[in-house]
Design an enzyme around this catalytic site. Sequence first.
Site, PDB file in Angstrom:
ATOM      1  N   TYR A  46       0.268  27.565  54.815  1.00 49.23           N
ATOM      2  CA  TYR A  46       0.965  26.322  54.479  1.00 49.23           C
ATOM      3  C   TYR A  46       0.017  25.130  54.604  1.00 49.23           C
ATOM      4  CZ  TYR A  46       3.717  22.118  55.240  1.00 49.23           C
ATOM      5  OH  TYR A  46       4.192  20.834  55.173  1.00 49.23           O
ATOM      6  N   LYS A  77      -1.637  22.304  51.667  1.00 49.77           N
ATOM      7  CA  LYS A  77      -1.677  20.832  51.704  1.00 49.77           C
ATOM      8  C   LYS A  77      -3.116  20.351  51.558  1.00 49.77           C
ATOM      9  CE  LYS A  77       2.681  20.073  52.164  1.00 49.77           C
ATOM     10  NZ  LYS A  77       3.427  19.539  51.020  1.00 49.77           N
ATOM     11  N   PRO A 124       1.272  31.025  69.572  1.00 45.50           N
ATOM     12  CA  PRO A 124      -0.119  31.074  69.113  1.00 45.50           C
ATOM     13  C   PRO A 124      -0.412  29.960  68.098  1.00 45.50           C
ATOM     14  CG  PRO A 124       0.874  33.253  69.016  1.00 45.50           C
ATOM     15  CD  PRO A 124       1.977  32.301  69.342  1.00 45.50           C
ATOM     16  N   ASP A 146      -0.645  26.755  68.629  1.00 44.31           N
ATOM     17  CA  ASP A 146      -0.152  25.414  68.977  1.00 44.31           C
ATOM     18  C   ASP A 146      -1.214  24.600  69.715  1.00 44.31           C
ATOM     19  OD1 ASP A 146       2.330  25.443  67.880  1.00 44.31           O
ATOM     20  OD2 ASP A 146       3.430  25.704  69.764  1.00 44.31           O
ATOM     21  N   SER A 197       0.397  16.485  55.288  1.00 44.59           N
ATOM     22  CA  SER A 197       0.846  16.794  56.650  1.00 44.59           C
ATOM     23  C   SER A 197      -0.299  16.664  57.641  1.00 44.59           C
ATOM     24  CB  SER A 197       1.368  18.236  56.645  1.00 44.59           C
ATOM     25  OG  SER A 197       1.458  18.719  57.946  1.00 44.59           O
TER      26      SER A 197
HETATM   27  P1  NAD Z   1      12.669  20.646  52.242  1.00 41.45           P
HETATM   28  O1  NAD Z   1      12.458  22.107  52.106  1.00 41.45           O
HETATM   29  O2  NAD Z   1      13.934  20.173  52.827  1.00 41.45           O
HETATM   30  O3  NAD Z   1      12.467  19.935  50.823  1.00 41.45           O
HETATM   31  C1  NAD Z   1      11.584  20.410  49.836  1.00 41.45           C
HETATM   32  C2  NAD Z   1      12.387  20.610  48.570  1.00 41.45           C
HETATM   33  O4  NAD Z   1      11.520  21.082  47.538  1.00 41.45           O
HETATM   34  C3  NAD Z   1      13.496  21.652  48.723  1.00 41.45           C
HETATM   35  O5  NAD Z   1      14.742  21.051  48.368  1.00 41.45           O
HETATM   36  C4  NAD Z   1      13.130  22.779  47.762  1.00 41.45           C
HETATM   37  O6  NAD Z   1      14.254  23.370  47.170  1.00 41.45           O
HETATM   38  C5  NAD Z   1      12.245  22.027  46.762  1.00 41.45           C
HETATM   39  N1  NAD Z   1      11.249  22.846  46.061  1.00 41.45           N
HETATM   40  C6  NAD Z   1      10.341  23.709  46.585  1.00 41.45           C
HETATM   41  N2  NAD Z   1       9.567  24.204  45.611  1.00 41.45           N
HETATM   42  C7  NAD Z   1       9.993  23.646  44.436  1.00 41.45           C
HETATM   43  C8  NAD Z   1       9.589  23.763  43.086  1.00 41.45           C
HETATM   44  N3  NAD Z   1       8.588  24.576  42.714  1.00 41.45           N
HETATM   45  N4  NAD Z   1      10.261  23.051  42.155  1.00 41.45           N
HETATM   46  C9  NAD Z   1      11.274  22.229  42.505  1.00 41.45           C
HETATM   47  N5  NAD Z   1      11.698  22.071  43.768  1.00 41.45           N
HETATM   48  C10 NAD Z   1      11.054  22.781  44.726  1.00 41.45           C
HETATM   49  O7  NAD Z   1      11.416  20.065  53.040  1.00 41.45           O
HETATM   50  P2  NAD Z   1      11.143  18.591  53.574  1.00 41.45           P
HETATM   51  O8  NAD Z   1      11.116  18.650  55.046  1.00 41.45           O
HETATM   52  O9  NAD Z   1      12.047  17.627  52.886  1.00 41.45           O
HETATM   53  O10 NAD Z   1       9.656  18.392  53.088  1.00 41.45           O
HETATM   54  C11 NAD Z   1       9.323  17.708  51.891  1.00 41.45           C
HETATM   55  C12 NAD Z   1       7.819  17.779  51.714  1.00 41.45           C
HETATM   56  O11 NAD Z   1       7.185  17.211  52.856  1.00 41.45           O
HETATM   57  C13 NAD Z   1       7.302  19.217  51.604  1.00 41.45           C
HETATM   58  O12 NAD Z   1       6.279  19.262  50.638  1.00 41.45           O
HETATM   59  C14 NAD Z   1       6.745  19.483  52.991  1.00 41.45           C
HETATM   60  O13 NAD Z   1       5.698  20.419  52.973  1.00 41.45           O
HETATM   61  C15 NAD Z   1       6.234  18.100  53.389  1.00 41.45           C
HETATM   62  N6  NAD Z   1       6.167  17.935  54.848  1.00 41.45           N
HETATM   63  C16 NAD Z   1       7.276  18.153  55.615  1.00 41.45           C
HETATM   64  C17 NAD Z   1       7.198  18.061  57.002  1.00 41.45           C
HETATM   65  C18 NAD Z   1       8.403  18.335  57.862  1.00 41.45           C
HETATM   66  O14 NAD Z   1       8.238  18.585  59.057  1.00 41.45           O
HETATM   67  N7  NAD Z   1       9.617  18.304  57.341  1.00 41.45           N
HETATM   68  C19 NAD Z   1       5.985  17.707  57.600  1.00 41.45           C
HETATM   69  C20 NAD Z   1       4.866  17.466  56.783  1.00 41.45           C
HETATM   70  C21 NAD Z   1       4.961  17.579  55.396  1.00 41.45           C
HETATM   71  N1  UDP Z   2       8.583  24.180  70.232  1.00 37.41           N
HETATM   72  C1  UDP Z   2       9.264  24.868  71.242  1.00 37.41           C
HETATM   73  N2  UDP Z   2      10.290  25.683  70.872  1.00 37.41           N
HETATM   74  C2  UDP Z   2      10.686  25.848  69.578  1.00 37.41           C
HETATM   75  C3  UDP Z   2       9.996  25.135  68.572  1.00 37.41           C
HETATM   76  C4  UDP Z   2       8.953  24.325  68.927  1.00 37.41           C
HETATM   77  O1  UDP Z   2       8.934  24.742  72.415  1.00 37.41           O
HETATM   78  O2  UDP Z   2      11.631  26.626  69.321  1.00 37.41           O
HETATM   79  C5  UDP Z   2       7.488  23.260  70.607  1.00 37.41           C
HETATM   80  C6  UDP Z   2       6.151  23.608  69.979  1.00 37.41           C
HETATM   81  O3  UDP Z   2       5.431  24.502  70.818  1.00 37.41           O
HETATM   82  C7  UDP Z   2       5.487  22.219  69.899  1.00 37.41           C
HETATM   83  C8  UDP Z   2       6.673  21.275  69.640  1.00 37.41           C
HETATM   84  O4  UDP Z   2       7.837  21.987  70.091  1.00 37.41           O
HETATM   85  O5  UDP Z   2       4.903  21.860  71.135  1.00 37.41           O
HETATM   86  C9  UDP Z   2       6.859  20.892  68.183  1.00 37.41           C
HETATM   87  O6  UDP Z   2       6.916  22.094  67.409  1.00 37.41           O
HETATM   88  P1  UDP Z   2       7.296  22.056  65.869  1.00 37.41           P
HETATM   89  O7  UDP Z   2       7.242  23.470  65.355  1.00 37.41           O
HETATM   90  O8  UDP Z   2       8.580  21.324  65.684  1.00 37.41           O
HETATM   91  O9  UDP Z   2       6.149  21.163  65.210  1.00 37.41           O
HETATM   92  P2  UDP Z   2       4.558  21.425  65.100  1.00 37.41           P
HETATM   93  O10 UDP Z   2       4.168  22.409  66.144  1.00 37.41           O
HETATM   94  O11 UDP Z   2       4.373  21.912  63.732  1.00 37.41           O
HETATM   95  O12 UDP Z   2       3.938  20.099  65.347  1.00 37.41           O
END
Ligand code: NAD
Ligand code: UDP
Length: 339
Positions: free
Chosen positions: A149, A153, A293, A295, A124
Amino acid sequence: MTIFVTGGAGYIGSHVIVELLAQGYDVVAADNFSNSKQEAVWRTRQVSGADFPFYEMDICDVDGVATILTAHEIDCVIHLAGLKAVGESVSKPLEYYSNNIVSTISLLTAMEECAVRKLIFSSSATVYSGDNEMPLSEESRTGNCTNPYGWTKFMCEQIMTDFSKAHKDFSVVLLRYFNPIGAHSSGMIGEDPQDIPNNLMPYIAQTAVGQLPSLSIFGDDYDTPDGTGVRDYIHVSDLATGHAAAVDYLDTQSGVSIFNLGTGKGASVLELVTAFEKAAGLKIPKKIVARRPGDLAVCYASTEKAKRELGWEAKKTIEDACADTWRWQQNKQRDSTHV
Ligand code: NAD
Ligand code: UDP
């Protein structure tokens, strides 16, 4: 080639599976449903028009994972399983460190045991330190994460890097996602938060259908064109093609490679809200509140390396993402009223 997708019932996992199947890969997936539903697997099969083996399994179960890797002769793993809610990670740090790090170590242990040597990891942009210049390149400083979190990562990246140094035939691609949004264009799969969403797009979508009363915009006094925060929103289907590009790339590379997956362009909170209002043809109730906080004002990716080395770039716009999210949100709403 057969690819094992962990977290395959999740938001990103379901879109990655659809793309891999469309490109002719064989897919095996697993998830423990801690943040997803069985129905997502069914929907992913429907959208793909294809079946794939799916296991309800915790990735912390080394023996269980090893059994899958062997039984299906897995060539490459895409590791998406993990907990991802930033706010929850602050109140439940041990759960986050335990799940995200133990699952990664267990997966690597099983891969070592079964001689599976290719891995793609869902990292991420939160691993980047807050004091970098924009855009963020893969060389930008990492660390100083603002929440557990982000640290999970950061630590998983380090663990994979060290593992790769010890095993010269092991290759890993660390993909640093910016802000994934949107849904499949069919409206059949998308993000389905179990609790009140933290992220902007699902919050907008749930406000649009009246599930939430009003969107709070966290600050309009940033040093940005309209005063609201700017992020690099990437359509989840573009993110999925980025994973397929990383699979191809792993065929030719060894060691650790890092890529940003973003668009290289920033959009403000108000721009995203306006795009959504246009796509949905309605007004989102909203109010300006204090900054959240931790951001940053602005965060967006340099995408040069991904273009050059993966031959990949994002194609979809925030307008596409809003239209697709709206279609998905309406479908979900319709389904829930029929239950
Ligand atoms: P999501 O929660 O929809 O998907 C993650 C899945 O992993 C879920 O279905 C959950 O049930 C499963 N899971 C969690 N722990 C597990 C375990 N120990 N064993 C088996 N399954 C498990 O989230 P997502 O948005 O699809 O994200 C996928 C990955 O990408 C995550 O690792 C997340 O941290 C990373 N990521 C997501 C975002 C985002 O904004 N969505 C951004 C950056 C990184
Ligand atoms: N944000 C907002 N209201 C919300 C959620 C997010 O104004 O209810 C804003 C947040 O301050 C940021 C942008 O939207 O500027 C993206 O936030 P998000 O949590 O989706 O992603 P991240 O901050 O992790 O990049």
